[in-house]
Motif scaffolding. Structure first.
Motif, short mmCIF file in Angstrom:
data_model
loop_
_atom_site.label_atom_id
_atom_site.label_comp_id
_atom_site.label_asym_id
_atom_site.label_seq_id
_atom_site.Cartn_x
_atom_site.Cartn_y
_atom_site.Cartn_z
N MET A 43 -12.68 -11.79 -18.26
CA MET A 43 -13.23 -10.66 -18.84
C MET A 43 -13.40 -9.38 -17.60
O MET A 43 -14.34 -9.71 -16.80
N LEU A 44 -13.21 -8.51 -18.04
CA LEU A 44 -13.16 -7.28 -17.05
C LEU A 44 -14.08 -6.25 -17.31
O LEU A 44 -14.27 -5.80 -18.44
N ASP A 45 -14.95 -6.11 -16.59
CA ASP A 45 -16.01 -4.83 -16.71
C ASP A 45 -15.97 -3.65 -15.66
O ASP A 45 -15.82 -4.24 -14.31
N ILE A 101 -8.51 -12.05 -10.21
CA ILE A 101 -10.01 -11.78 -10.10
C ILE A 101 -10.17 -11.41 -8.41
O ILE A 101 -10.87 -10.39 -8.35
N ALA A 154 -10.66 -21.73 -18.29
CA ALA A 154 -9.09 -22.08 -18.16
C ALA A 154 -8.90 -23.16 -19.52
O ALA A 154 -9.91 -23.95 -19.96
N LEU A 213 -4.54 -20.47 -14.55
CA LEU A 213 -5.64 -20.49 -13.94
C LEU A 213 -5.42 -19.77 -12.52
O LEU A 213 -6.15 -19.04 -11.73
N ALA A 220 -16.34 -3.20 -10.29
CA ALA A 220 -15.47 -4.05 -11.12
C ALA A 220 -16.02 -5.37 -11.22
O ALA A 220 -15.94 -5.86 -9.98
N THR A 221 -15.87 -6.11 -12.29
CA THR A 221 -16.69 -7.38 -12.22
C THR A 221 -15.85 -8.27 -13.30
O THR A 221 -15.50 -7.88 -14.39
N VAL A 222 -15.53 -9.47 -12.84
CA VAL A 222 -15.10 -10.58 -13.74
C VAL A 222 -16.25 -11.37 -13.91
O VAL A 222 -16.50 -12.34 -12.66
N GLY A 223 -16.94 -11.46 -14.95
CA GLY A 223 -18.14 -12.34 -14.99
C GLY A 223 -17.95 -13.41 -15.79
O GLY A 223 -18.81 -14.44 -15.95
N PHE A 224 -16.54 -13.64 -16.49
CA PHE A 224 -16.39 -14.69 -17.35
C PHE A 224 -15.03 -15.10 -16.91
O PHE A 224 -14.13 -14.47 -16.92
N ALA A 225 -14.83 -16.20 -16.76
CA ALA A 225 -13.50 -17.00 -16.98
C ALA A 225 -13.51 -18.34 -17.53
O ALA A 225 -14.32 -19.17 -17.35
N ARG A 227 -14.52 -2.45 -20.97
CA ARG A 227 -14.48 -3.93 -21.03
C ARG A 227 -13.09 -4.28 -21.59
O ARG A 227 -12.72 -3.77 -22.71
N ALA A 283 -6.98 -16.45 -10.99
CA ALA A 283 -7.71 -16.45 -9.83
C ALA A 283 -7.14 -15.27 -8.84
O ALA A 283 -8.08 -14.65 -8.34
#
Lengths: 421, 421
Positions: B285-287, B248, B270, B241, B263-268, B217, B245
């Motif tokens: 945030m990357l998972d 992402i 600006a 942003l 691979a997930t970006v679940g939070f962003a 993470r 984007a």
């Protein structure tokens, strides 16, 4: 004709006056002067003293606009309005709005007591930024008769209404209609810093505004399926944030390839917003502007289609709602051309451009011919204490304005105008 | 050998027991049962009564793990551990974790009092979800000796430490080392719902976990220049942003083309986050997870390079910081093969897969051979009251587990193992 170094001296004074007005603030650490706040009284006192020293007749209308009349050659002269706003954003610079009022006073001073065939009414609008009540242009709205009961009833963060704020300042809100433009107004002229980087990048001191752009604001909501970031394979996802991200990139790409468009997503949010959860929902706010209403509407329609098709491909629904829709406002072509001519006389080649931001001139244009002169904004920095102007640019603006007044003095087309108010 | 409908009857009882345990909750409206919360006592009482009725010797260790020993054929028998966790997330379903404990008890019941050459210790871990103290696996950590003073001192939202929570439940935190695995443990077996859509999409009742994926993470921070959305032309922007984007979208694209990666970006987010202001900063945030540490690290390196190059092209700096880095954990190949064999005997073809989520088996695998059986999760819905299982799948899991125990009974390789604890 005045000597060139007279404009430089006036420009020095103007900058110093802007800096002086910036000291009248609601906040100790920086400049913040909202609608009819206590420091606005100090600001009025100061600007009034400058006006009075030029023989102007000063008054405060019921919307809190400071108005100084420099009489024309004959008692029945029509008038030209010159000005901008005296309120500021929080943590403001010294020039946004203020410079336009200070330059109007300096222009009168440049006349050296000479009377023109028209009067000059210098106006310092009470409210343009929309900070205190969340709605901008209260000052200029009063001049076009658009301060209604709904607006008077609107409340600030402390529960004080516009009406009450006016009363608390010692003014009478019932007199608001008296603030309306008289029927002898020939036009409105506003000097304002560009608040953008265009003139600075071009290396030009002055810009002439041809139109104030139309604008839409919309909220887009992408709805997919929240899910576990570890256990959901990539091909089985309905990731709302990935959909929003693809669309944000598409917004930028369309704006980059469409001349004159600015389109911005300045806000985005994913829900639930956890690192280990695929976003089930994402919100993004779009701001799109263009000087042509047709071009703007066409681009917006395309962006809506793209949101829907990006969503459809991903099993994500895209919905949107309009928050603001405002058409472009053209500045007066005659005044604009006269300004260009005057700028040439002042030895500079002004850049014809659209204003990407709203200004008091946009409101006044509903009723009278309006025009705007932009001053280069170093690095485009505004709404920030680092906001600045070049002394030479201010001198050029003054010289341009002075030439403009001289030209208008001799223009039968201008003097023969009748007001639409 | 038991009849097939015996497993069906046991499966019906197991599901009904899971539903019963779901009624023991901290919340009135749904299931929430965190580490040593009052409803955990009711849960223990209930599970203990089932264990005792099977002649098991029940105890609670100092970490709050419920342990029931079903003795082996001889007094000195080694043991196999079977179980999962008894705690839940807020607004939980009835099966995540719980089903693994209930099935372990059902497996003992399926033996119909027969004694095996090894003992079976059924374990209901006190904490896996990490809800109360923000750190998961407190129960299984105690078994591998990883509950240290730092963990005991960690406090919940009410300022109660792990140590104090243990005392409040009537247990002695100074006995925590006694919770450690004894040296006669042959292996750990965990039944768990998949909590993902893979088995459901494939139409298979059971999965066999080959590895629990490694995970990183990271927080990415893109820094550009905040500016006016109306006055800043597209080509003069440094939009943080838009950079985020684009990245992402790149994260998703890389994961889609790289087998086994999620691979997930679940939070962003600006900043400043206003509709009319170009974002000066964006956080995402990357998972990222993969069963192969090499493949995961390679993909992560590529995503970091992409963040930097996307940023560089835009005049936006991209910085990142690591929040979590955890290698993949392999399940025991021998046990995994035995499970596959047992599943075949139960008449189903299990899907070999990686677990995208962490489980107690991942912690136990540090010390003993561990294996996991996944049960199909309808529509992949978990951590939600709608979480469910198919009765037939639960029956298959039980039949598979029963065959596995029978196989192990006859396996010299298994019985000859020595514990690494």
């Amino acid at each position: 004709m005045l000597k060139e170094n007279t404009f430089r001296t006036l420009a020095e004074e103007a900058i110093s006056r802007c800096r002086r007005l910036a000291t009248f603030s609601e906040d100790a650490g920086g400049t913040r002067r909202t609608f009819l706040s206590p420091p606005m009284r100090d600001c009025h006192r100061e600007v009034s003293s400058w006006m009075k020293s030029l023989g102007m007749n000063v008054s405060l209308d019921a919307a809190g606009n400071l108005r100084g009349l420099y009489a024309g050659a004959s008692p029945g002269s029509s008038r030209i309005l010159i000005g901008s706003h005296l309120d500021t954003v929080p943590n403001a610079g010294a020039f946004d709005g203020i410079l336009g009022v200070v330059l109007a006073v300096a222009l009168v001073k440049s006349l050296d007591d000479a009377k023109l065939p028209f009067a000059i009414e210098v106006i310092g609008f009470s409210e343009e930024e929309g900070v205190r009540f969340g709605i901008p242009f209260i000052g200029s709205r009063a001049l076009v008769g658009r301060v209604d009961e709904e607006l008077l009833g609107r409340k600030d963060a402390n529960g004080i209404s516009v009406r009450k704020a006016i009363e608390n300042f010692g003014l009478n809100p019932n007199d608001i209609l008296k603030a309306k433009l008289s029927d002898d107004v020939l036009g409105f002229l506003e000097f304002h810093i560009e608040q953008g980087p265009v003139l600075d990048k071009l290396g030009r001191p002055l810009g002439i505004v041809e139109a104030i752009v139309g604008q839409n604001r919309l909220e887009f909501r992408f709805s997919g399926q929240a899910n576990h970031a570890g256990t959901t394979p990539m091909n089985l996802r309905r990731d709302a944030l990935a959909a929003a991200a693809e669309w944000i990139v598409a917004v930028e790409a369309l704006a980059l390839r469409t001349p004159g468009i600015v389109a911005t997503v300045g806000f985005a949010e994913a829900k639930p917003g956890a690192t280990n959860v695929i976003a089930g929902e994402a919100r993004a706010m779009l701001d799109i502007r263009h000087a042509s209403d047709h071009a703007r509407t066409e681009a917006l329609d395309e962006l809506i289609r793209q949101a829907e098709s990006i969503g459809a491909r991903r099993g994500v629904t895209a919905k949107w709602r309009a928050l603001l829709s405002q058409n472009a406002v053209a500045m007066d072509p005659f005044l604009t051309e006269q300004i260009e001519h005057a700028a040439h006389k002042a030895g500079c080649e002004p850049h014809r451009m659209a204003s990407g931001a709203g200004h008091d001139a946009m409101i006044l244009a509903e009723k009278v011919p309006a025009a705007m002169v932009f001053l280069r904004t170093p690095e485009g920095i505004s709404h920030d204490p680092a906001e600045s102007v070049h002394l030479d640019d201010v001198a050029k603006a003054l010289e341009c304005g002075h030439h403009l007044l001289t030209q208008l003095t001799a223009s039968q087309e201008f003097l023969g105008r009748t007001c639409r108010a």
